[in-house]
Design an enzyme around this catalytic site. Structure first.
Site, PDB file in Angstrom:
ATOM      1  CG  ASP A 147       7.371 -37.025   6.449  1.00  0.00           C
ATOM      2  OD1 ASP A 147       7.070 -36.542   7.557  1.00  0.00           O
ATOM      3  OD2 ASP A 147       6.683 -37.874   5.857  1.00  0.00           O
ATOM      4  CB  CYS A 164      47.163 -21.684  -7.757  1.00  0.00           C
ATOM      5  SG  CYS A 164      47.484 -19.922  -7.994  1.00  0.00           S
ATOM      6  CG  ASP A 177       7.815 -36.054  12.815  1.00  0.00           C
ATOM      7  OD1 ASP A 177       7.306 -35.692  13.880  1.00  0.00           O
ATOM      8  OD2 ASP A 177       7.162 -36.355  11.806  1.00  0.00           O
ATOM      9  CB  CYS A 184      -0.926   0.011   1.213  1.00  0.00           C
ATOM     10  SG  CYS A 184      -0.020   0.028   2.785  1.00  0.00           S
ATOM     11  CB  CYS A 204      43.575 -18.211  -9.933  1.00  0.00           C
ATOM     12  SG  CYS A 204      45.180 -18.434 -10.708  1.00  0.00           S
ATOM     13  CG  ASP A 262       8.257 -32.697  10.389  1.00  0.00           C
ATOM     14  OD1 ASP A 262       7.903 -32.627  11.578  1.00  0.00           O
ATOM     15  OD2 ASP A 262       8.047 -33.681   9.675  1.00  0.00           O
ATOM     16  CB  CYS A 295       4.397  -0.409   1.756  1.00  0.00           C
ATOM     17  SG  CYS A 295       3.304  -1.543   2.631  1.00  0.00           S
TER      18      CYS A 295
END
Length: 871
Positions: free
Chosen positions: A743, A88, A513, A20, A91, A747, A23
């Site tokens: 899962d 190396c 879990d 809005c 670099c 969780d 904001c």
């Protein structure tokens, strides 16, 4: 990394989260508060802020922090660049510094082993062309950008380093042949060497032979090493170019002076010896080392190349009623695709017709084929074994599971582990420090060394420049990360980042879990018990039900009857009553009856009684199914069933009493059964010395019963979904490093809170997005595999870093001549060491080159041992 923006400039910054006009005002106010900002205009429709800068440098981080402080977000984009020309660790530091210096870049990490840079930047403030320019100005090149279409064969060739290996082999073979000829013709231990040197043309012949080695075989050392010097930096090739040029240039000068002014050499105490063989053999040995290293580094990416090689080329698509073979790139979502036995599934989709068994081991690591039928998912690159089937494409191109796995593995392999920080800090000053040590040693031995001092000083200079190996420092960590994450992907363990791989080795506690992780995640009927006064009604089929598409369940029915009324009638009656229920326990009873092919009756007057169970009328008889409270409320005599119910509850099962016509008929027990591999998975974690905690919302008594079956000692029961993260936080507060395994959507907060979040691949996308590690199989044994892989990988990294530091700390002083006084005190160089240190005690530069070449090969080879590791 804060990158400052140019003066007198207008910037357009994307801002997320505005809804809005208020904001807009908040964002404008926040940005105007940043020192150096002259004016700000925020557009809600375009979600962008236009910032006018005053005459001062403004770091991007301050603008982003100001927006974040107001409660909004400046979104960033991450892209990956293929970088050419790196040799190396120095670099890596140079490219990172160049990319971080681009205005708008938030962060940049460069990986030597994968030769890739990962860049996070603010869209609109920076872009790929800015990155190309910055990398080129640093002396390197951008050879490809993520998102650009690259032919699969080209990408496989880049990863396997075919062209680089072929070119290096050609150059090192040539330089070794010429170097060996020069060595045989100049080394004074051979009787023919000194007479040949007295021939006037011979030194010029040696010079002619050495020149193509120096400027053809070794030309890349000049283009890379001196190119870095032009950009104000230095790398490993700078050291090699300087060292070999000194030996070559010194020898050329001696040849010319010996021919034109021989008295000059004598007057200045310069030995009339040439070292063309030294420069040539140094180049040959370093090229040999680069060749072996390139081959080994090509093998480190074998896992990702294997995954890329799984991609099918064509698909048999049904178009306009006809079957046509099309390139996989032309398949679109919604296409119907036919897959015959022995063919690969081309893209992801859902089976619409036919049955088959499919080998999904290339994605999950599971060797057993998976049965497929209508409604079940099919994944691209998996192998159809037996029957033919048709499926509808749901995901194609970059959206398939295989493409996501490849992308995840590439991101992990391109990321940096915290353990690499020390190597990065050292590499920033390593090459300049080596050049400084070499020059100091040269001056010291020129002034204070034995005669001919200039010759010995030159050899010390060359040895120090050549023996230093920043390459080993740069490869110590990323090669192990590449092999480790690739090994994990082959086992169905996808690791999101190098940081997660490192943190996992410090895990002390694993929180798991229960539902869907340790158990199947769906309730099934486990027991049927009859009351003593039940009436007979029929027989029950003897075929056991199947769970999860083919695995015989634990026997759930006691065959036989008590008082004439058998288990089939009890189950039929319960299922008929639950037919209209949406409760998971009711669905489990109906499913069990359907698997037994029992004929269900029509129920009427169905009523769910909250907290107790259900009641329904079947064939004019009122049936009650529920817990003890329901039976007591209906004043039903249980005829001794309470003790059986208590025993079932203590096993972690949910007993439900069934009564018909006010008479108790029996008990049906339902439980979320434990996965067949869960007990073994828990045991493996405990064998690794880890504490295992089971997390569940179940009643404590039920939870304790399941924990006993699994062998878990610690249980967190009656935990609400929103409190899971708090359990993890509490364990962390006790000083424990916690891995969370889950899962489900609920969780996700706990996975994010944990030091390492591990998601089951059979779970939700939200859980996997929150996790650091994803187990494609949904098998908890993968948790132990992931932690064991982390421990092994970090062990290899520590070995590599120790070797890289130990090598340089020990051998650079040796090359600088630190052993000279030791050999003098011993009365000379022992006979067995003359080949290495000559008669005076200075390290032979050729052996310095051999040591340097083998150091990086040793690091990569050590990392490759992970491919054979058992996890």
């Amino acid at each position: 990394m804060s990158t400052a923006l140019e003066r007198d400039k207008h910037l357009s910054i994307p801002v997320e989260g505005m809804t809005c006009a208020s904001c807009v005002a908040h964002v404008e106010e926040a940005l105007k508060g940043v020192p150096g900002v002259a004016d700000v205009s925020v557009n809600l429709a375009t979600e962008k802020a236009t910032v006018a800068l005053a005459a001062a440098d403004v770091p991007v981080d301050k603008l982003r922090a100001a927006v974040a402080g107001a409660g909004y977000k400046v979104p960033t984009i991450r892209t990956s660049l293929n970088i050419g020309g790196m040799t190396c660790a120095s670099c890596v530091a140079h490219v990172e510094e160049a990319l971080k210096g681009v205005p708008g870049v938030v962060d940049a990490t460069v990986n030597l082993a994968t030769e890739k840079a990962s860049v996070e930047y603010v869209a609109g403030l920076a872009g790929v062309e800015n990155f190309r320019q910055a990398v080129q100005e640093a002396g390197y090149s951008v050879e490809g950008v993520a998102g650009e279409e690259l032919d699969a064969s080209q990408e496989l060739e880049r990863l396997s380093k075919v062209k680089e290996i072929r070119d290096l082999r050609r150059r090192w073979v040539f330089s070794l042949i010429v170097g060996a000829a020069l060595f045989l013709g100049t080394f004074d231990l051979f009787p023919w060497a000194m007479p040949l040197m007295d021939l006037g043309f011979y030194p010029f012949l040696l010079w002619a032979l050495a020149t193509p080695v120096q400027f053809w075989a070794g030309w890349h050392f000049y283009t890379s090493g001196l190119g870095a010097v032009r950009h104000g930096t230095a790398n490993m090739h700078t050291l090699i170019a300087l060292g070999t040029t000194v030996a070559y240039g010194y020898s050329a000068a001696v040849v010319l002076l010996h021919a034109l002014a021989p008295q000059f050499l004598a007057q200045h105490g310069i030995q009339a010896a040439v070292y063309f063989d030294t420069s040539a053999l140094i180049i040959a040995l370093i090229l040999l080392g680069r060749y072996l290293e390139a081959r080994a580094r090509g093998q480190t990416s074998e896992a990702i190349r294997r995954l890329m090689g799984l991609r099918p080329v064509t698909a048999r698509v049904v178009r306009d009623g006809k079957e046509v073979d099309l390139p996989v790139a032309e398949v679109v979502v919604g296409d119907i695709i036919l897959v015959r036995p022995g063919e690969k599934v081309p893209v992801d989709g859902e089976v619409v017709d036919g049955h088959s068994s499919v080998d999904e081991s290339m994605l999950t690591g599971e060797s057993l084929p998976v049965e497929k039928g209508p409604g079940q998912p099919a994944f691209g690159a998996t192998l159809n074994r037996t029957g033919a089937f048709r499926f509808r494409a749901t995901k194609v191109g970059r959206d398939t599971v295989l493409s996501q796995i490849i992308r995840l593995v590439e991101e992990a392999q391109g990321s940096k582990a915290p353990i690499q920080r020390l190597a990065d800090q050292v590499s920033a000053w390593f090459v300049p420090a080596v050049i400084g040590i070499a020059l100091a040693a040269f001056l010291f031995w020129w002034w204070l060394g034995p005669a001919p001092s200039l010759t010995y000083a030159m050899l010390v200079l060359v040895a120090v420049l050549i023996i230093a190996c920043p390459c080993a420092l740069g490869l110590a960590t990323p090669t192990a990360i590449i092999v480790g994450t690739g090994k994990g992907a082959e086992q169905g363990v996808l690791i999101r980042s190098a940081q997660a791989l490192e943190v996992a080795h410090r895990i002390t506690t694993v929180v798991m879990d229960k539902t869907g992780t340790l158990t199947q995640g769906m309730p099934v009927v486990t027991d049927v018990a009859l009351a003593s006064g039940s009436k007979s009604a029929g027989e029950i089929p003897s075929n056991p039900p199947l769970i999860n598409g083919g695995t015989p369940a634990t026997p759930i029915f006691a065959m036989g009857s008590i008082g004439g009324f058998d288990e089939a009638d009890l189950l039929r009656l319960a299922a008929s009553a639950e037919r209209g229920s949406e409760h998971p326990l009711g669905e489990a009873i109906v499913k069990a009856a359907q698997e037994r092919r029992l004929t269900l009756e029509e129920a009427s007057q169905f009523q769910a009684i909250p907290g107790q169970g259900i009641q329904a009328q079947i064939n004019g008889t009122m049936v009650h199914l529920g817990n003890l409270a329901l039976m007591q409320a209906q004043n039903i005599f249980l005829d001794g069933l309470e003790a059986q119910a208590q025993a079932l509850a203590e096993q972690g099962k949910t007993p439900m009493f069934l009564a018909a016509g006010g008479v108790a008929q029996g008990i049906i027990a339902v439980a979320d059964t434990i996965k067949p591999t869960s007990q073994e998975g828990v045991a493996q974690l405990q064998h690794l010395g880890l504490e295992v905690v089971m997390l569940t919302g179940d009643h404590r008594r039920t939870a304790q019963a399941i924990a006993r079956q699994l062998g878990v000692d610690q249980v967190e029961a009656e935990v609400l979904p929103q409190d899971k993260a708090e359990v993890v936080r509490k364990l962390q507060g006790q000083g424990k490093k916690v891995a969370m395994v889950g899962d489900g959507i609920n969780d996700a907060p706990a996975l994010a809170q944990a030091d390492v979040g591990i998601a089951m691949g059979t779970g939700t996308d939200v859980a996997m997005a929150s996790a650091d590690v994803t187990l494609m199989r949904g098998d908890v044994r993968g948790v132990a595999a992931a932690i064991n892989l982390s421990r092994r990988t970090i062990g290899v990294i520590r070995q590599n870093l120790f070797w890289a530091f130990f090598y340089n700390v020990l051998l650079i002083p040796v090359a600088a001549g630190v052993l000279f006084p030791v050999f003098q005190a011993l009365g000379g160089v022992p006979g067995g060491l003359v080949l290495f240190f000559g008669h005076q005690g200075f390290l032979n530069p050729v052996l310095a080159a051999l040591a340097m070449a083998l150091s990086s090969v040793a690091v990569v080879s050590n990392s490759l041992r992970l491919r054979r590791a058992r996890v």
